[in-house]
Design a protein around this motif. Structure first.
Motif, PDB file in Angstrom:
ATOM      1  N   GLU A 102       2.490  23.043   4.078  1.00  0.00           N
ATOM      2  CA  GLU A 102       3.039  21.878   3.371  1.00  0.00           C
ATOM      3  C   GLU A 102       3.531  20.835   4.365  1.00  0.00           C
ATOM      4  N   GLU A 103       4.199  21.262   5.440  1.00  0.00           N
ATOM      5  CA  GLU A 103       4.672  20.328   6.459  1.00  0.00           C
ATOM      6  C   GLU A 103       3.502  19.624   7.137  1.00  0.00           C
ATOM      7  N   LYS A 104       2.426  20.374   7.415  1.00  0.00           N
ATOM      8  CA  LYS A 104       1.237  19.764   8.039  1.00  0.00           C
ATOM      9  C   LYS A 104       0.628  18.720   7.112  1.00  0.00           C
ATOM     10  N   LYS A 105       0.559  19.049   5.810  1.00  0.00           N
ATOM     11  CA  LYS A 105      -0.005  18.103   4.848  1.00  0.00           C
ATOM     12  C   LYS A 105       0.850  16.834   4.791  1.00  0.00           C
ATOM     13  N   GLU A 106       2.164  17.005   4.734  1.00  0.00           N
ATOM     14  CA  GLU A 106       3.058  15.846   4.719  1.00  0.00           C
ATOM     15  C   GLU A 106       2.868  15.010   5.984  1.00  0.00           C
ATOM     16  N   HIS A 107       2.745  15.671   7.128  1.00  0.00           N
ATOM     17  CA  HIS A 107       2.565  14.961   8.405  1.00  0.00           C
ATOM     18  C   HIS A 107       1.233  14.206   8.394  1.00  0.00           C
ATOM     19  N   ARG A 108       0.163  14.866   7.903  1.00  0.00           N
ATOM     20  CA  ARG A 108      -1.139  14.194   7.830  1.00  0.00           C
ATOM     21  C   ARG A 108      -1.067  12.974   6.914  1.00  0.00           C
ATOM     22  N   ASP A 109      -0.386  13.111   5.784  1.00  0.00           N
ATOM     23  CA  ASP A 109      -0.255  11.985   4.861  1.00  0.00           C
ATOM     24  C   ASP A 109       0.490  10.825   5.519  1.00  0.00           C
ATOM     25  N   LYS A 110       1.573  11.151   6.237  1.00  0.00           N
ATOM     26  CA  LYS A 110       2.344  10.109   6.916  1.00  0.00           C
ATOM     27  C   LYS A 110       1.502   9.410   7.986  1.00  0.00           C
ATOM     28  N   VAL A 111       0.755  10.212   8.768  1.00  0.00           N
ATOM     29  CA  VAL A 111      -0.100   9.634   9.822  1.00  0.00           C
ATOM     30  C   VAL A 111      -1.185   8.780   9.187  1.00  0.00           C
ATOM     31  N   SER A 112      -1.763   9.266   8.094  1.00  0.00           N
ATOM     32  CA  SER A 112      -2.805   8.508   7.402  1.00  0.00           C
ATOM     33  C   SER A 112      -2.246   7.177   6.885  1.00  0.00           C
ATOM     34  N   ASN A 113      -1.060   7.239   6.274  1.00  0.00           N
ATOM     35  CA  ASN A 113      -0.430   5.999   5.785  1.00  0.00           C
ATOM     36  C   ASN A 113      -0.127   5.041   6.932  1.00  0.00           C
ATOM     37  N   LEU A 114       0.344   5.583   8.051  1.00  0.00           N
ATOM     38  CA  LEU A 114       0.654   4.749   9.213  1.00  0.00           C
ATOM     39  C   LEU A 114      -0.622   4.104   9.766  1.00  0.00           C
ATOM     40  N   LEU A 115      -1.708   4.885   9.868  1.00  0.00           N
ATOM     41  CA  LEU A 115      -2.975   4.327  10.363  1.00  0.00           C
ATOM     42  C   LEU A 115      -3.514   3.270   9.404  1.00  0.00           C
ATOM     43  N   HIS A 116      -3.384   3.522   8.113  1.00  0.00           N
ATOM     44  CA  HIS A 116      -3.835   2.544   7.123  1.00  0.00           C
ATOM     45  C   HIS A 116      -3.008   1.251   7.238  1.00  0.00           C
ATOM     46  N   TRP A 117      -1.717   1.402   7.383  1.00  0.00           N
ATOM     47  CA  TRP A 117      -0.837   0.240   7.545  1.00  0.00           C
ATOM     48  C   TRP A 117      -1.201  -0.532   8.803  1.00  0.00           C
ATOM     49  N   MET A 118      -1.451   0.214   9.919  1.00  0.00           N
ATOM     50  CA  MET A 118      -1.809  -0.451  11.177  1.00  0.00           C
ATOM     51  C   MET A 118      -3.144  -1.172  11.041  1.00  0.00           C
ATOM     52  N   SER A 119      -4.060  -0.580  10.312  1.00  0.00           N
ATOM     53  CA  SER A 119      -5.361  -1.219  10.092  1.00  0.00           C
ATOM     54  C   SER A 119      -5.186  -2.504   9.296  1.00  0.00           C
ATOM     55  N   ASP A 120      -4.316  -2.452   8.271  1.00  0.00           N
ATOM     56  CA  ASP A 120      -4.051  -3.658   7.472  1.00  0.00           C
ATOM     57  C   ASP A 120      -3.396  -4.745   8.324  1.00  0.00           C
ATOM     58  N   VAL A 121      -2.453  -4.333   9.160  1.00  0.00           N
ATOM     59  CA  VAL A 121      -1.771  -5.303  10.035  1.00  0.00           C
ATOM     60  C   VAL A 121      -2.775  -5.930  10.995  1.00  0.00           C
ATOM     61  N   LYS A 122      -3.675  -5.121  11.566  1.00  0.00           N
ATOM     62  CA  LYS A 122      -4.667  -5.642  12.515  1.00  0.00           C
ATOM     63  C   LYS A 122      -5.618  -6.593  11.821  1.00  0.00           C
ATOM     64  N   GLN A 123      -6.041  -6.228  10.584  1.00  0.00           N
ATOM     65  CA  GLN A 123      -6.934  -7.126   9.851  1.00  0.00           C
ATOM     66  C   GLN A 123      -6.223  -8.447   9.549  1.00  0.00           C
ATOM     67  N   GLY A 124      -4.974  -8.335   9.187  1.00  0.00           N
ATOM     68  CA  GLY A 124      -4.196  -9.549   8.913  1.00  0.00           C
ATOM     69  C   GLY A 124      -4.049 -10.391  10.173  1.00  0.00           C
ATOM     70  N   GLN A 125      -3.853  -9.744  11.304  1.00  0.00           N
ATOM     71  CA  GLN A 125      -3.700 -10.458  12.571  1.00  0.00           C
ATOM     72  C   GLN A 125      -5.030 -11.098  12.965  1.00  0.00           C
ATOM     73  N   ASP A 126      -6.133 -10.371  12.766  1.00  0.00           N
ATOM     74  CA  ASP A 126      -7.454 -10.924  13.095  1.00  0.00           C
ATOM     75  C   ASP A 126      -7.743 -12.147  12.228  1.00  0.00           C
ATOM     76  N   MET A 127      -7.354 -12.078  10.958  1.00  0.00           N
ATOM     77  CA  MET A 127      -7.591 -13.209  10.059  1.00  0.00           C
ATOM     78  C   MET A 127      -6.722 -14.402  10.477  1.00  0.00           C
ATOM     79  N   THR A 128      -5.494 -14.126  10.887  1.00  0.00           N
ATOM     80  CA  THR A 128      -4.601 -15.199  11.336  1.00  0.00           C
ATOM     81  C   THR A 128      -5.159 -15.834  12.592  1.00  0.00           C
TER      82      THR A 128
END
Length: 139
Positions: A102-128
């Protein structure tokens, strides 16, 4: 498995006890016949033979049976405790493994959310950056 096997052999213990009681009874009968015969021989010879105290075999057999039964009971108790300990240890290990999963799954979810957020930020920065470059180019 071992405890159930030991418990299944409980009938053999009862059978052994029955046989030991039969043997004990037969030995007592034999000892009685032997004492009667000795008394008869002693009275005919009228000689003072040393009377040896006979060891009562039936008592020895009964004592040995009781010793074996005590050891059997102790073994069953010990095996039951071992099985309980092993079961509890296995249950704890399974719980710990479930918790770790369960802890590994929670950690994977957090990392996935963080990577998704970073991808969104990078796309936003590229568009800017693209908008800035497009507005800075002379027409």
């Amino acid at each position: 498995v071992l405890v159930s096997e030991i418990e299944q052999k409980h009938s053999r213990i009862a059978e052994c006890q029955k046989h030991s009681e039969q043997y004990s009874s037969a030995v007592k009968d034999y000892e009685l016949q032997l004492m009667t015969y000795r008394a008869m021989v002693d009275s005919q010879h009228k000689s003072p033979l040393k009377k040896r105290r006979m060891q009562n075999s039936s008592d020895a057999i009964q004592q040995e049976f009781m010793d074996l039964r005590t050891r059997y009971t102790a073994l069953v108790t010990l095996m039951t405790q071992c099985v309980k300990f092993a079961s509890e240890t296995l249950r704890r290990a399974e719980d710990e493994e479930r918790s770790a999963d369960e802890e590994k799954k929670e950690h994977r979810d957090k990392v996935s959310n963080l990577l998704h957020w970073m991808s969104d930020v990078k796309q936003g920065q590229d568009m800017t950056n693209a908008n800035t470059e497009a507005s800075n180019k002379p027409q």
